[in-house]
Scaffold this active site. Structure first.
Site, PDB file in Angstrom:
ATOM      1  N   GLU A 189      -5.659  -8.267   1.198  1.00 23.67           N
ATOM      2  CA  GLU A 189      -6.148  -7.837   2.514  1.00 23.67           C
ATOM      3  C   GLU A 189      -7.601  -7.421   2.410  1.00 23.67           C
ATOM      4  O   GLU A 189      -8.009  -6.765   1.443  1.00 23.67           O
ATOM      5  CB  GLU A 189      -5.375  -6.616   3.056  1.00 23.67           C
ATOM      6  CG  GLU A 189      -4.051  -6.934   3.675  1.00 23.67           C
ATOM      7  CD  GLU A 189      -3.398  -5.716   4.320  1.00 23.67           C
ATOM      8  OE1 GLU A 189      -4.112  -4.858   4.884  1.00 23.67           O
ATOM      9  OE2 GLU A 189      -2.160  -5.639   4.258  1.00 23.67           O
TER      10      GLU A 189
ATOM     11  N   GLU B   7       0.798  -1.236   0.000  1.00 19.02           N
ATOM     12  CA  GLU B   7       0.000   0.000   0.000  1.00 19.02           C
ATOM     13  C   GLU B   7       0.830   1.286   0.000  1.00 19.02           C
ATOM     14  O   GLU B   7       0.776   2.063   0.971  1.00 19.02           O
ATOM     15  CB  GLU B   7      -0.920   0.023   1.220  1.00 19.02           C
ATOM     16  CG  GLU B   7      -1.982  -1.039   1.212  1.00 19.02           C
ATOM     17  CD  GLU B   7      -2.972  -0.883   2.375  1.00 19.02           C
ATOM     18  OE1 GLU B   7      -2.834   0.068   3.168  1.00 19.02           O
ATOM     19  OE2 GLU B   7      -3.879  -1.706   2.484  1.00 19.02           O
TER      20      GLU B   7
HETATM   21  C1  FCB Z   1      -3.926  -1.969   5.884  1.00 15.70           C
HETATM   22  C2  FCB Z   1      -2.479  -2.302   6.224  1.00 15.70           C
HETATM   23  C3  FCB Z   1      -2.370  -3.314   7.333  1.00 15.70           C
HETATM   24  C4  FCB Z   1      -3.384  -3.079   8.431  1.00 15.70           C
HETATM   25  C5  FCB Z   1      -4.771  -2.935   7.861  1.00 15.70           C
HETATM   26  C6  FCB Z   1      -5.858  -2.734   8.892  1.00 15.70           C
HETATM   27  O1  FCB Z   1      -4.015  -0.733   5.263  1.00 15.70           O
HETATM   28  O2  FCB Z   1      -1.799  -2.775   5.104  1.00 15.70           O
HETATM   29  O3  FCB Z   1      -1.055  -3.290   7.801  1.00 15.70           O
HETATM   30  O4  FCB Z   1      -3.004  -1.995   9.172  1.00 15.70           O
HETATM   31  O5  FCB Z   1      -4.788  -1.872   6.959  1.00 15.70           O
END
Ligand code: FCB
Length: 426
Positions: free
Chosen positions: A332, A183
């Protein structure tokens, strides 16, 4: 009640994700030092930054200890136990990250013992029948690099590519999937645009510069990695927000959506171009925007973070990625939910919409829930509970949450069984 069966493609990867700094414990990097210097301030500011219900529900946010990652989940020593849990939950893949400050604690000096540690981690993932997805940079920088300005330094791309090359040469034998950067736009936004993450530089010019430098870092690492082994699949993980106009007939609202979409979702992808073998999507946010940049989300259901739950967004985002003609992995997607009353539905609803995209031809090949374990949530600290597995931070005992067992059934059957009445996708 009759159940619909939503089958996922053969070979679909099911798992969960973590990142080194958030779970390992014992790290010394730019974040760990910032935490120590800012814990008191963060505790004091917590009531201003959170809703009353959050402060009431999570009083630990008022204590400085909450903001110091310290021993975290001690995953550095307990990873085998954690992978046993993941295996018992029928995961067939696992995403984790390598900590740069361990591998290169001093500029140009690489630590073979730490490489050996991560070799054991990778072997332990494989021994349990899981496919490793390895992230090379999940935001933390070694101190020597932070002193040089981290990703603000024009040489960051060189340093990063050198570190990445070292890692993949040493560990690449058993790994197929690499994520260079996690990210990048989150760092650009939180560290340089709004300026609340280290190094807390609120400066749009610096933010734009960091965009370019991080893209260059990815591109350079990508090229060097592919030269070593063209079979490796290399990508970066991209946080994508589903952004809609407050009023779809209002031209100004639509213009605001265009601008936000460009900076949040598009610009980095453009800079990376064809230097990626898959798209790694991370989905947490839906935004409804009224001109100029006012958010008007209804926020019907929220997580403990106060983030809206909007499963449909994932569908629109991945549909829109179809044009890239690349495999997609959701690397994620998750929520903070200490009571574990929303997680099961959250997972199923997101998978339902993902499945709809798949049934319309989108090439999605995996889903990694965030996270396997409760962990250290950056500037928020320990109170948000993102884990399929609960951590007792006093004893470090692991406890599988009920939603994790529901997710395990999906992983095991490669299928989501869902009551017909919940299948409404219109
Ligand atoms: C994302 C991150 C991860 C975690 C989640 C909740 O943006 O990549 O490390 O903090 O959010």
């Amino acid at each position: 009640m009759e159940k619909q069966k939503l089958k996922f493609p053969d070979g679909f990867l099911w798992g969960a994700a973590t990142s080194a700094h958030q779970v390992e414990g014992g790290n010394k990097n730019d974040w760990s030092e910032w935490e120590k210097a800012n814990a008191k301030r963060l505790a004091e500011e917590a009531p201003k930054k959170h809703a009353d219900w959050q402060v009431k529900k999570f009083p630990e946010m008022l204590t400085p200890e909450n903001y110091i990652s310290g021993a975290a989940c001690d995953y550095y020593n307990r990873f085998e136990e954690d992978f046993d849990i993941a295996k018992s939950l029928s995961h067939n893949a696992h995403r984790f990250s390598i900590e740069w400050s361990r591998i290169e604690p001093e500029e140009g000096k690489f630590d073979e013992q730490e490489i050996e540690h991560y070799r054991k981690v990778i072997k332990a993932v494989l021994a349990r029948g899981m496919e490793p997805f390895v992230t090379i940079w999940h935001w933390t920088n070694p101190l020597w690099l932070a002193e040089k300005g981290g990703p603000e330094n024009r040489k960051f791309a060189f340093y990063f590519a050198r570190y990445a090359k070292f890692v993949v040469e040493k560990l690449g034998e058993d790994v197929k999937f690499w994520i260079t950067l996690n990210e990048p736009t989150s760092v650009i936004a939180a560290a340089y645009s709004t300026g609340y993450w280290p190094p807390q530089k609120k400066n749009p010019i610096v933010a734009l510069k960091v965009y370019k430098i991080l893209a260059k870092a990815h591109n350079q690492a990508y090229r060097e990695m592919k030269k070593i082994n063209s079979d490796w699949k290399v990508g970066f993980s991209n946080i994508l927000q589903y952004i809609e106009p407050n009023d779809e007939h209002n031209l100004l609202d639509k213009l605001s959506v265009k601008v936000t979409n460009y900076f949040s979702n598009q610009k980095f992808l453009n800079l990376v171009g064809s230097n990626q073998d898959f798209l790694a999507v991370q989905y947490y946010f839906h935004k409804k925007i009224k001109f100029p940049f006012k958010q008007t989300n209804e926020n019907k259901t929220r997580t403990d973070m106060g983030w809206e739950i909007y499963p449909e967004g994932i569908y629109h985002l991945i549909k829109n990625l179809q044009k890239y003609n690349l495999p997609i992995y959701i690397t994620e997607n998750g929520l903070a939910d200490v009571d574990d009353t929303k997680r099961d539905k959250f997972i199923k609803d997101h998978l339902k919409w993902t499945h709809k995209a798949i049934s319309e031809g989108v090439d999605v090949r995996g889903y990694f829930h965030w996270s396997l374990l409760d962990n250290f949530e950056w500037d928020k600290g320990f109170w948000p509970r993102f884990g399929l597995v609960e951590i007792d931070y006093k004893t470090l005992e692991r406890k599988i949450r009920p939603s994790a067992r529901e997710y395990a059934k999906i992983c095991q059957e490669n299928m989501l069984k869902i009551e017909a009445e919940n299948l409404d996708l219109t």
